[in-house]
Design a protein around this motif. Structure first.
Motif, short mmCIF file in Angstrom:
data_model
loop_
_atom_site.label_atom_id
_atom_site.label_comp_id
_atom_site.label_asym_id
_atom_site.label_seq_id
_atom_site.Cartn_x
_atom_site.Cartn_y
_atom_site.Cartn_z
N VAL A 15 39.59 34.25 -1.06
CA VAL A 15 39.28 34.18 -2.49
C VAL A 15 37.80 33.86 -2.61
O VAL A 15 37.34 32.80 -2.13
CB VAL A 15 40.12 33.12 -3.23
N ILE A 16 37.06 34.76 -3.23
CA ILE A 16 35.62 34.60 -3.39
C ILE A 16 35.31 34.44 -4.87
O ILE A 16 35.54 35.35 -5.66
CB ILE A 16 34.86 35.83 -2.83
N GLU A 19 30.97 30.60 -7.61
CA GLU A 19 30.31 29.42 -7.08
C GLU A 19 31.04 28.80 -5.91
O GLU A 19 30.50 27.91 -5.25
CB GLU A 19 30.14 28.35 -8.18
N SER A 20 32.26 29.24 -5.62
CA SER A 20 33.02 28.66 -4.51
C SER A 20 34.09 29.64 -4.07
O SER A 20 34.37 30.65 -4.75
CB SER A 20 33.64 27.32 -4.91
N GLY A 21 34.70 29.35 -2.94
CA GLY A 21 35.76 30.21 -2.43
C GLY A 21 36.39 29.63 -1.19
O GLY A 21 35.95 28.60 -0.65
N THR A 22 37.46 30.29 -0.71
CA THR A 22 38.21 29.86 0.46
C THR A 22 38.58 31.08 1.29
O THR A 22 38.96 32.13 0.74
CB THR A 22 39.48 29.10 0.04
N GLU A 186 40.89 31.07 -9.36
CA GLU A 186 39.83 32.00 -9.01
C GLU A 186 38.43 31.44 -9.26
O GLU A 186 37.44 32.05 -8.87
CB GLU A 186 39.98 33.31 -9.80
N LEU A 187 38.36 30.24 -9.88
CA LEU A 187 37.06 29.64 -10.17
C LEU A 187 36.82 28.32 -9.44
O LEU A 187 35.70 28.02 -9.06
CB LEU A 187 36.92 29.40 -11.68
N GLY A 188 37.88 27.53 -9.28
CA GLY A 188 37.69 26.17 -8.78
C GLY A 188 37.07 25.30 -9.86
O GLY A 188 36.88 25.72 -11.00
N GLY A 189 36.75 24.07 -9.52
CA GLY A 189 36.10 23.21 -10.51
C GLY A 189 36.31 21.73 -10.23
O GLY A 189 36.94 21.33 -9.25
#
Length: 598
Positions: A15-16, A19-22, A186-189
């Protein structure tokens, strides 16, 4: 806009976000396959740098990590880390890059064991990023805030409980945050967490593509903050069509008003006439609201196993112009995961939220027939379109259009302060509370001072009044002259007489004063009281009150024969007293009380 790419047969969950991903190796957390490779290219906004953190690393060790490894380097070639291999769960590295573009490479050959790796990344300004595997039991603070990277929803890890009652402390934090609707996968936070006392039972729930489990008592309970999550009142339900069911009893219309979550009885939900993706259910909120989520349910009856599996969301402010809800990360139409049975509630949050009056649900996949019940989640909209939960940004002052010189006179500036409606109320409450505290402190100080002063004055005044009362009683008793009727004579057995009033000293011991002050009293005693106390012969009501008068004394007398029972002080009798002893009478002077005398 950033574009990230990955390629190869060894790529796992990826998941990209902007500002972040895994990302993980293939089949993680199972054993990664032989002879595979993958290359990820990660990009963030220009001017920002990337921070990477391993959540898990278990790659079969070889010398110099030459066979199986993961390597990280900047796309420009400046800066390289790795290769990494082996089991490094005890000392997982955090890598700070100076570039906005980073390449991650993984490769494997023939091996026997190894889970592979789990890697998350974000921009360097999120220094509090945690792994997708972090749990509540890993923290001891009661309140803390952490940054969860995008892509934690489908990482292995259990979650127990729900957003309203809380989650078990053994749940993975970032996955629970996605379930609660605090962040989008899909965004994180940023996630705000509070650890409270554990509860007896954690009930399962489905939300945002995650189904939690039912859990038992735990030491701590995880509460994740989520603003703007109230159930909104729905004014009206409309639909593209309604299914009319014909049976032996008659016709049953599954009308839109049955889509209310509070409606009961047959029919048990709204159902469409046609099995088509063109069908829709529309909800009118009556006014514009900030919409942050929606909850759906199926037919809720065992006889009718109808429910919607997936759907799209459209919204409008006036009912004419409609917008389709899209993913913020890729601007594509978002398809929400709906129900998996006909009775369980499923919640989906809108991150970011939107302002609208009309919400339209468009089913995409369903079971047997399109049927559902729904309710909208959100909050009121404040002035200028801001929501109740959204913080107000400060207003910037306009830049000056003219530079001031030393000789020029600056123009008069008019500054207009703008406050939210609740700001003035908060200021008033603070001022009132402060004044109340000051007044209370002043009153307490005055009362304490008065009590100290009054205590000292009372002590002095008590002594003075006591002294005055004793003197006044003594003076009054000396001034009062007995009448002939007040004189009672007693004949002694020996034929001698005694003048009791003639003695200057007390023949008997005096009782002690047991209390000081105005109300001072003498302790009870069997000794004869002094005449100065205003003693009178008691009123005899019956023969049990006092001994017979004339025979025995009211108080104990010393034995007349032989030697006295008690020591008697030496008294020099005057001539007048000697004369009185020759008389065969004993004179008792009865002095009335002060009130009788007056």
């Amino acid at each position: 806009m950033t574009v990230s790419q990955y390629s190869g047969d060894g790529c796992g969950h990826t998941v990209i976000g902007p500002e972040s991903g895994t990302l993980t190796s293939k089949d993680y957390p199972g054993t990664y396959p032989n002879h595979t490779s993958c290359r990820w290219e990660l990009r963030v906004r220009l001017g920002k740098s990337i921070t990477l953190m391993f959540g898990d690393l278990d790659i079969e060790h070889t010398e110099n990590c030459s066979s199986n490894s993961v390597k990280i380097h900047a796309s420009s070639g400046n800066g390289s880390y790795g290769p990494y291999c082996g089991n490094m769960n005890q000392d997982l590295p955090r890598i700070q890059m100076t570039s906005s573009t980073v390449v991650v490479e993984f490769r494997s050959i023939t091996h026997r064991t190894g889970r592979g790796f789990l890697l998350s990344y974000t921009t360097a300004d999120h220094t509090d990023m945690i792994s997708c595997l972090d749990k509540g039991i890993h923290y001891t603070q009661q309140h803390f805030t952490k940054y969860c990277p995008a892509g934690c929803r489908n990482i292995s890890g259990e979650v127990w409980g729900n957003h309203k009652e809380g989650y078990r402390d053994t749940s993975v934090l970032c996955k629970a945050a996605v379930h609660a609707g605090a962040i989008a996968d899909e965004l994180g936070g940023q996630v705000s967490v509070t650890l409270k006392k554990g509860i007896t039972l954690y009930e399962a729930a489905s939300a945002n593509g995650i189904s939690t489990r039912t859990g038992s008592l735990s030491e701590k309970c995880i509460k994740i903050r989520k603003d703007c999550s109230n159930v909104l009142n729905s004014k009206r339900f409309t639909a593209s069509s309604s299914w009319t069911e014909k049976n032996n009893v008659g016709e049953l219309i599954w009308s839109p008003d049955k889509a209310r979550s509070s409606s009961e009885g047959p029919p048990w939900a709204w159902a469409a006439s046609f099995l088509s993706t063109d069908e829709w259910l529309q909800i009118d909120l009556g006014e514009r609201k900030n919409v942050s989520g929606i909850v759906t349910k199926g037919s809720a009856n065992n006889g009718y196993n109808f429910y919607v599996k997936t759907y799209k969301i459209s919204y409008s402010k006036d009912g004419k112009t409609w917008r389709l809800y899209k993913n913020k990360s890729n601007r594509k139409e978002k398809i929400f995961e709906g129900n998996v049975n006909n009775h369980q509630l499923v919640r989906n949050n809108f991150i970011p939220s939107f302002v609208a009056r009309y919400i339209r649900i468009s089913p995409q996949r369903w079971h047997q027939r399109i049927a559902l019940k729904a309710e909208v989640i959100g909050c009121k909209v404040s002035q200028r379109g801001r929501t109740d939960a959204a913080p107000r940004s400060p207003r910037l002052l306009p830049k000056p259009t003219q530079l001031l010189t030393e000789s020029s006179t600056p123009p008069d500036l008019v500054i207009v302060e703008e406050h939210s409606p609740g700001f003035n109320l908060i200021v008033v409450l603070i001022v009132v509370s402060f004044l109340a505290i000051v007044i209370a402190a002043v009153l307490l100080t005055c009362l304490s001072c008065k009590r100290r002063k009054s205590g000292k004055r009372m002590h002095c005044s008590t002594l003075k009044i006591c002294d005055k009362s004793v003197k006044s009683q003594t003076g009054q008793s000396s001034q009062l002259q007995p009448h002939e009727s007040d004189i009672i004579t007693y004949t002694s057995e020996e034929g001698s007489s005694m003048n009791i009033t003639g003695n200057t000293l007390s023949e008997y011991a005096e009782p002690d004063i047991i209390q000081g002050g105005i109300t001072a009293q003498k302790a009870s005693s069997t000794f004869k009281p002094p005449i100065d106390d205003g003693y009178t012969i008691p009123l005899v009501v019956n023969h049990y009150d006092v001994p017979f008068l004339g025979k025995n004394h009211e108080y104990a007398e010393p034995f007349p024969n032989q030697e006295p029972e008690y020591a008697t002080p030496f008294v020099e009798l005057s001539a007048e007293s000697e004369t009185s002893t020759k008389k065969n009478v004993c004179i008792v002077k009865v002095i009335p009380s002060v009130q009788e005398a007056l």
